[in-house]
Design a protein around this motif. Structure first.
Motif, PDB file in Angstrom:
ATOM      1  N   TRP A 161      -4.901 -13.266  -6.380  1.00 25.69           N
ATOM      2  CA  TRP A 161      -4.042 -13.734  -7.473  1.00 25.69           C
ATOM      3  C   TRP A 161      -2.793 -12.875  -7.597  1.00 25.69           C
ATOM      4  O   TRP A 161      -1.729 -13.374  -8.004  1.00 25.69           O
ATOM      5  N   VAL A 162      -2.891 -11.597  -7.250  1.00 27.66           N
ATOM      6  CA  VAL A 162      -1.718 -10.719  -7.289  1.00 27.66           C
ATOM      7  C   VAL A 162      -0.720 -11.162  -6.219  1.00 27.66           C
ATOM      8  O   VAL A 162       0.486 -11.258  -6.474  1.00 27.66           O
ATOM      9  N   GLU A 214       0.824  -1.206   0.000  1.00 27.67           N
ATOM     10  CA  GLU A 214       0.000   0.000   0.000  1.00 27.67           C
ATOM     11  C   GLU A 214       0.859   1.257   0.000  1.00 27.67           C
ATOM     12  O   GLU A 214       0.512   2.262  -0.634  1.00 27.67           O
ATOM     13  N   THR A 215       1.985   1.219   0.691  1.00 30.10           N
ATOM     14  CA  THR A 215       2.905   2.360   0.670  1.00 30.10           C
ATOM     15  C   THR A 215       3.436   2.595  -0.744  1.00 30.10           C
ATOM     16  O   THR A 215       3.476   3.733  -1.233  1.00 30.10           O
ATOM     17  N   ILE A 216       3.853   1.527  -1.416  1.00 25.47           N
ATOM     18  CA  ILE A 216       4.364   1.650  -2.780  1.00 25.47           C
ATOM     19  C   ILE A 216       3.293   2.204  -3.710  1.00 25.47           C
ATOM     20  O   ILE A 216       3.558   3.059  -4.567  1.00 25.47           O
ATOM     21  N   ALA A 217       2.061   1.747  -3.552  1.00 25.90           N
ATOM     22  CA  ALA A 217       0.990   2.136  -4.471  1.00 25.90           C
ATOM     23  C   ALA A 217       0.491   3.554  -4.231  1.00 25.90           C
ATOM     24  O   ALA A 217       0.033   4.211  -5.177  1.00 25.90           O
ATOM     25  N   THR A 234     -10.027  -1.753 -12.558  1.00 31.78           N
ATOM     26  CA  THR A 234     -10.336  -3.179 -12.475  1.00 31.78           C
ATOM     27  C   THR A 234     -10.699  -3.590 -11.057  1.00 31.78           C
ATOM     28  O   THR A 234     -11.506  -4.506 -10.851  1.00 31.78           O
ATOM     29  N   VAL A 235     -10.083  -2.944 -10.073  1.00 28.45           N
ATOM     30  CA  VAL A 235     -10.432  -3.192  -8.675  1.00 28.45           C
ATOM     31  C   VAL A 235     -10.823  -1.866  -8.028  1.00 28.45           C
ATOM     32  O   VAL A 235     -10.351  -0.796  -8.429  1.00 28.45           O
ATOM     33  N   ILE A 258       1.480  -3.796  -9.286  1.00 33.22           N
ATOM     34  CA  ILE A 258       0.371  -4.416 -10.014  1.00 33.22           C
ATOM     35  C   ILE A 258      -0.961  -3.855  -9.523  1.00 33.22           C
ATOM     36  O   ILE A 258      -1.862  -3.542 -10.316  1.00 33.22           O
ATOM     37  N   TRP A 259      -1.077  -3.719  -8.212  1.00 29.05           N
ATOM     38  CA  TRP A 259      -2.311  -3.174  -7.639  1.00 29.05           C
ATOM     39  C   TRP A 259      -2.545  -1.748  -8.123  1.00 29.05           C
ATOM     40  O   TRP A 259      -3.678  -1.372  -8.451  1.00 29.05           O
TER      41      TRP A 259
END
Length: 335
Positions: free
Chosen positions: A219-220, A63-66, A209-210, A200-201
């Motif tokens: 799946w991720v 979550e930090t990366i995203a 998509t999400v 990816i998230w």
């Protein structure tokens, strides 16, 4: 077109996770192999399994990366996806280059540098305050704590076992290293695979998509964990030699202490601080710390200097690689 780009991002992210695995396999097993606590194949196999397990234990670093590195809100979906592609290409290129020279650098900082370089080259903003708080400060503090903590713990171990036969103590610590290496591999999986999940998230969030509150799809998590686990099993033998033998000749007690301190720091950063720190920096500083208890001259400071140079180059060179890719792909594929 956007879904095709997401497919490219997933493939590149899993490729990055694979290089992360073979690049960082040394973090968990180099000390155990160098002290003969584990055979190379058993050590790497155990590390691969524990990396996989660790990757499934949390999402805070992902979550930090995203959400805390590059701001994609002002960009088009197409542009955002191209920036993510450029970041992954730049980070992977640095991983391969560092592996070629046998230098234990940070895949974490390569990816963060790639995201920052690609984002800036694409005209996007970066979250400066968050990067300082969640990346820069933990990056600077963790190796210092690793060195001091490993030095202090090793002094305590030496005092505690000062009257015991050296050979018997070494045999016991050689057995204990199985547990400390497993703990290190688990911490590495908890940290490293989540970075791939985060990219990816972020791509899935970008194309809708999400939903933002839905969390990271299973799946991720499984695909990122699997890619890194396979990469770990392939192994990074060049880097293992650097960590296991070139900095200092380790005995089992020092190997156990270095792995124990490093794994504890990984858990604290991932589960408490949610900070994407470098497993490479932490284990290297811990190895240097336990080595300094023997005598300062026992540490091969020339090798430590070369490693430090690669550390300093990681983020800016990965950022440069990613920026160049961004400058190439954006005009060709369009905004």
């Amino acid at each position: 077109m956007e879904l095709a780009l997401v497919g490219v991002i997933v493939a590149l992210a899993l490729g990055f996770a694979y290089t992360n695995g073979f690049h960082d396999a040394a973090n968990a097993v180099a000390t155990s192999i160098s002290t003969h606590a584990l055979t190379p194949r058993i050590a790497v196999g155990m590390a691969a399994v524990m990396n996989f397990v660790g990757a499934l234990l949390g999402t805070e670093v992902a979550e930090t990366i995203a959400t805390s590195i590059v701001d994609l809100d002002g960009a088009s979906v197409h542009q955002s996806l191209l920036v993510l592609i450029s970041a992954l290409v730049g980070a992977t290129a640095w991983n391969v280059l560092a592996w070629w020279f046998g230098m234990p650098t940070s895949s974490t900082h390569a990816l963060i540098g790639g995201l920052v370089g690609a984002g800036l080259a694409g005209g996007m903003a970066v979250y400066g305050t968050e990067i300082v708080d969640k990346v820069v400060l933990p990056t600077l503090i963790s190796p210092v704590v690793g060195f001091i903590g490993a030095y202090a713990m090793m002094v305590g171990v030496m005092w505690l076992f000062r009257n015991r036969p050296y050979a018997r103590v070494n045999r016991r610590f050689r057995v204990a290293q199985t547990a400390s290496a497993a703990a290190m591999a688990l911490g590495h999986g908890l940290q490293a695979a989540q970075k791939t999940m985060g990219v990816i998230w972020l791509a899935l969030l970008t194309v809708g998509t999400v939903a933002p509150g839905a969390g990271i799809p299973l799946w991720v998590k499984v695909s990122a964990a699997t890619a890194m686990g396979v990469g770990t099993y392939v192994g990074g033998w060049r880097i293992m030699r650097t960590l296991g033998r070139r900095i200092i000749e380790l005995d089992p007690a020092r190997g156990f202490v270095a792995e124990t301190v490093a794994s504890l720091l990984l858990y604290v950063n991932a589960l408490v601080l949610h900070a994407p720190v470098s497993t490479t920096h932490i284990i290297t500083s811990a190895i240097t710390g336990v080595g300094a208890t023997r005598r300062l001259s026992a540490v091969r400071w020339g090798v430590a200097r070369d490693i430090a140079v690669f550390w300093l180059l990681t983020a800016p060179v990965a950022a440069l690689f990613a920026a160049v890719v961004t400058w190439i792909v954006l005009p060709v594929l369009g905004p």
